[in-house]
Write a protein that holds these residues in place. Sequence first.
Motif, PDB file in Angstrom:
ATOM      1  N   SER A 215      50.775  47.105  35.297  1.00 53.53           N
ATOM      2  CA  SER A 215      50.140  46.125  35.672  1.00 53.53           C
ATOM      3  C   SER A 215      50.694  45.224  36.583  1.00 53.53           C
ATOM      4  O   SER A 215      50.140  44.679  37.603  1.00 53.53           O
ATOM      5  CB  SER A 215      49.761  45.242  34.214  1.00 53.53           C
ATOM      6  OG  SER A 215      48.787  45.834  33.760  1.00 53.53           O
TER       7      SER A 215
ATOM      8  N   GLN B 107      50.643  46.907  40.055  1.00 50.21           N
ATOM      9  CA  GLN B 107      49.447  46.800  40.778  1.00 50.21           C
ATOM     10  C   GLN B 107      49.272  45.249  41.438  1.00 50.21           C
ATOM     11  O   GLN B 107      48.946  44.924  42.596  1.00 50.21           O
ATOM     12  CB  GLN B 107      48.318  47.180  40.020  1.00 50.21           C
ATOM     13  CG  GLN B 107      46.880  47.301  40.767  1.00 50.21           C
ATOM     14  CD  GLN B 107      47.107  48.413  41.865  1.00 50.21           C
ATOM     15  OE1 GLN B 107      47.518  49.238  41.827  1.00 50.21           O
ATOM     16  NE2 GLN B 107      46.496  47.808  43.126  1.00 50.21           N
ATOM     17  N   PHE B 108      49.671  44.318  40.463  1.00 50.92           N
ATOM     18  CA  PHE B 108      49.478  42.965  40.685  1.00 50.92           C
ATOM     19  C   PHE B 108      50.222  42.542  42.181  1.00 50.92           C
ATOM     20  O   PHE B 108      50.047  41.908  43.057  1.00 50.92           O
ATOM     21  CB  PHE B 108      49.951  42.047  39.627  1.00 50.92           C
ATOM     22  CG  PHE B 108      49.881  40.366  39.870  1.00 50.92           C
ATOM     23  CD1 PHE B 108      48.747  39.866  39.805  1.00 50.92           C
ATOM     24  CD2 PHE B 108      51.036  40.152  40.145  1.00 50.92           C
ATOM     25  CE1 PHE B 108      48.782  38.397  39.960  1.00 50.92           C
ATOM     26  CE2 PHE B 108      51.217  38.625  40.751  1.00 50.92           C
ATOM     27  CZ  PHE B 108      50.109  37.773  40.528  1.00 50.92           C
TER      28      PHE B 108
ATOM     29  N   ASP C  80      48.725  43.991  45.070  1.00 51.62           N
ATOM     30  CA  ASP C  80      47.517  43.180  45.503  1.00 51.62           C
ATOM     31  C   ASP C  80      48.253  41.906  46.158  1.00 51.62           C
ATOM     32  O   ASP C  80      47.613  41.301  47.208  1.00 51.62           O
ATOM     33  CB  ASP C  80      46.790  42.891  44.384  1.00 51.62           C
ATOM     34  CG  ASP C  80      46.193  44.100  44.103  1.00 51.62           C
ATOM     35  OD1 ASP C  80      46.023  45.120  44.763  1.00 51.62           O
ATOM     36  OD2 ASP C  80      45.678  44.301  42.969  1.00 51.62           O
ATOM     37  N   LYS C  81      49.295  41.223  45.413  1.00 55.20           N
ATOM     38  CA  LYS C  81      49.652  39.912  46.054  1.00 55.20           C
ATOM     39  C   LYS C  81      50.363  40.327  47.307  1.00 55.20           C
ATOM     40  O   LYS C  81      50.187  39.511  48.401  1.00 55.20           O
ATOM     41  CB  LYS C  81      50.855  39.523  45.039  1.00 55.20           C
ATOM     42  CG  LYS C  81      51.525  38.219  45.430  1.00 55.20           C
ATOM     43  CD  LYS C  81      52.628  37.876  44.387  1.00 55.20           C
ATOM     44  CE  LYS C  81      53.973  38.821  44.401  1.00 55.20           C
ATOM     45  NZ  LYS C  81      54.629  38.620  45.678  1.00 55.20           N
TER      46      LYS C  81
ATOM     47  N   LYS D  49      40.922  38.742  39.080  1.00 53.15           N
ATOM     48  CA  LYS D  49      41.021  40.080  38.789  1.00 53.15           C
ATOM     49  C   LYS D  49      41.954  40.543  37.807  1.00 53.15           C
ATOM     50  O   LYS D  49      41.667  41.499  36.949  1.00 53.15           O
ATOM     51  CB  LYS D  49      41.757  40.826  40.294  1.00 53.15           C
ATOM     52  CG  LYS D  49      41.865  42.294  40.195  1.00 53.15           C
ATOM     53  CD  LYS D  49      42.336  42.942  41.216  1.00 53.15           C
ATOM     54  CE  LYS D  49      42.352  44.344  41.249  1.00 53.15           C
ATOM     55  NZ  LYS D  49      43.053  44.899  42.528  1.00 53.15           N
ATOM     56  N   TYR D  50      42.919  39.870  37.656  1.00 49.36           N
ATOM     57  CA  TYR D  50      43.910  40.021  36.360  1.00 49.36           C
ATOM     58  C   TYR D  50      43.843  39.102  35.201  1.00 49.36           C
ATOM     59  O   TYR D  50      44.647  39.149  34.165  1.00 49.36           O
ATOM     60  CB  TYR D  50      45.417  39.884  36.870  1.00 49.36           C
ATOM     61  CG  TYR D  50      45.551  41.213  37.826  1.00 49.36           C
ATOM     62  CD1 TYR D  50      45.981  42.659  37.403  1.00 49.36           C
ATOM     63  CD2 TYR D  50      45.243  41.155  39.276  1.00 49.36           C
ATOM     64  CE1 TYR D  50      46.110  43.515  38.054  1.00 49.36           C
ATOM     65  CE2 TYR D  50      45.636  42.127  40.127  1.00 49.36           C
ATOM     66  CZ  TYR D  50      46.029  43.235  39.637  1.00 49.36           C
ATOM     67  OH  TYR D  50      46.211  44.404  40.270  1.00 49.36           O
ATOM     68  N   GLN D  51      42.751  38.190  35.060  1.00 51.52           N
ATOM     69  CA  GLN D  51      42.953  37.251  34.154  1.00 51.52           C
ATOM     70  C   GLN D  51      42.447  37.877  32.727  1.00 51.52           C
ATOM     71  O   GLN D  51      42.710  37.238  31.753  1.00 51.52           O
ATOM     72  CB  GLN D  51      41.665  36.005  34.470  1.00 51.52           C
ATOM     73  CG  GLN D  51      40.410  36.630  34.502  1.00 51.52           C
ATOM     74  CD  GLN D  51      39.389  35.426  35.077  1.00 51.52           C
ATOM     75  OE1 GLN D  51      39.903  34.425  35.303  1.00 51.52           O
ATOM     76  NE2 GLN D  51      38.056  35.739  35.159  1.00 51.52           N
TER      77      GLN D  51
ATOM     78  N   ASP E 143      43.444  40.816  31.938  1.00 53.89           N
ATOM     79  CA  ASP E 143      44.576  42.072  31.606  1.00 53.89           C
ATOM     80  C   ASP E 143      45.213  41.152  30.460  1.00 53.89           C
ATOM     81  O   ASP E 143      45.908  40.210  30.454  1.00 53.89           O
ATOM     82  CB  ASP E 143      45.446  42.295  32.804  1.00 53.89           C
ATOM     83  CG  ASP E 143      46.276  43.288  32.538  1.00 53.89           C
ATOM     84  OD1 ASP E 143      47.415  43.225  31.639  1.00 53.89           O
ATOM     85  OD2 ASP E 143      46.483  44.047  33.422  1.00 53.89           O
TER      86      ASP E 143
ATOM     87  N   LEU F 274      48.865  40.107  31.204  1.00 54.74           N
ATOM     88  CA  LEU F 274      48.709  39.110  32.158  1.00 54.74           C
ATOM     89  C   LEU F 274      48.285  37.919  32.054  1.00 54.74           C
ATOM     90  O   LEU F 274      48.316  36.834  32.829  1.00 54.74           O
ATOM     91  CB  LEU F 274      48.902  39.744  33.574  1.00 54.74           C
ATOM     92  CG  LEU F 274      49.594  40.788  33.848  1.00 54.74           C
ATOM     93  CD1 LEU F 274      48.984  41.381  35.635  1.00 54.74           C
ATOM     94  CD2 LEU F 274      51.200  40.688  34.133  1.00 54.74           C
TER      95      LEU F 274
ATOM     96  N   MET G 164      48.035  34.321  34.565  1.00 54.81           N
ATOM     97  CA  MET G 164      47.171  34.117  35.095  1.00 54.81           C
ATOM     98  C   MET G 164      46.548  32.566  34.761  1.00 54.81           C
ATOM     99  O   MET G 164      46.214  31.806  35.869  1.00 54.81           O
ATOM    100  CB  MET G 164      45.907  34.976  35.021  1.00 54.81           C
ATOM    101  CG  MET G 164      46.390  36.427  35.514  1.00 54.81           C
ATOM    102  SD  MET G 164      46.822  36.487  37.191  1.00 54.81           S
ATOM    103  CE  MET G 164      48.638  36.597  36.853  1.00 54.81           C
TER     104      MET G 164
END
Length: 398
Positions: free
Chosen positions: A228, A231-232, A235-236, A353-355, A357, A360, A364
């Motif tokens: 996770s 990938q975060f 994207d960041k 997108k990750y809220q 997960d 994470l 978030m």
Amino acid sequence: MKKIIFVFTAALFSFNCANAQIYADNQNTSVTEQVLKELNRERSLLSQNLEFRIKEIDSKITNLDESIKNTNSASEKVEKLLERVKYLEERQEEIDKNTISVYKYNYSSAVLNLASMEREIKPLNLFNTSREFYTTLDAVGNPMNYKGYQQWFGKFKGYIAEEKEDNARLEALNHMLQVTGDLAKGTPFTGMFAGSLIDGISQFVGSLNRRDKELREQSIKMLKLTTSISQFTHDKDLIETEWEGINKSLNELKELQNKAMKDNLVEILDIKKQDFTENFTNETDAKKRTQYILDISKIAENKIAEERKKNPENWKQEYHDQMLSVQNLKIRFGMLTFRILENLDKYEKLIQKYQNDSFLMDEMKTLKLKLDLVRNSFESTFNPQEYIKASNEMYIVE
């Protein structure tokens, strides 16, 4: 060629006293309003006087024309024709006075725009270099900040140390860990390193038997967390690359603004940059800044009048070019602040997108609060749409 006249609108770039502490919003707005109010007052009076004088002269010319038409005396006609020429010259003089006044107002407004940019770029620089939000972003991407990861990672490193001699991929991962340094210092989980790390953790999980059930479950959890975060971070980083372009554009804009200040203040108006910095850029008293710009407008008026005498055919060209240059700078500055807002929108989508997960979601929520603070602070200090709108409405066709 159409003559473009610079008309400065009242919708200038605003500042918020709570978010741009160095440059108070109410003072800067006051300076803008006071200068424009005074320049408009002078223009209005001159325009009224001009209208009255033109009507008066036109009336005299009409009377003369009627008198010339009705007289039979040749000498009297010549006398009246000469008088008519005199009135026509007076009429042209009044029109010329108005033209000079228009350029005085317009060019003074251009200088005011340029001066305002001097004060606008600084808080933008400040915003660009003191974003607490980005500290939180970096923290999200560091697995060592998550509960249990650091302790577990020690066991994982022990596995690598034991197995690396017989496993080329683990040997390569061990090398990467030595090269990149301590993960606790925030080594980014991206690219080949992230892939090798995830592959190594997968091997570690596969090596654990049923007797290591607790460690195996913990390792699977850490594998998911690592995936996770990786990938975060990826994207960041896609969003982060835009800041490089923004910073480059900001530096270019500052260089162009410095050149424009030199061209207008030093070269055209014979004003020392140090005096301007002292009396406007760094001056905290709004009344003093207002008076200083008004004094500059007087200098501009004299310079325009002098240039017209020296170069009656093309005296407008230099001022026309400078006014276009100021407009271009303003539009570029507005577009730059718009790019910043667009990039902040990308962070909003990243958080969404990750809220959900499970690993994470708490981070978030914290990140969302920090992002809202940054965005609210920026929007209350900079208004890109209003700024660009004002920039596009700076001209009328003469």
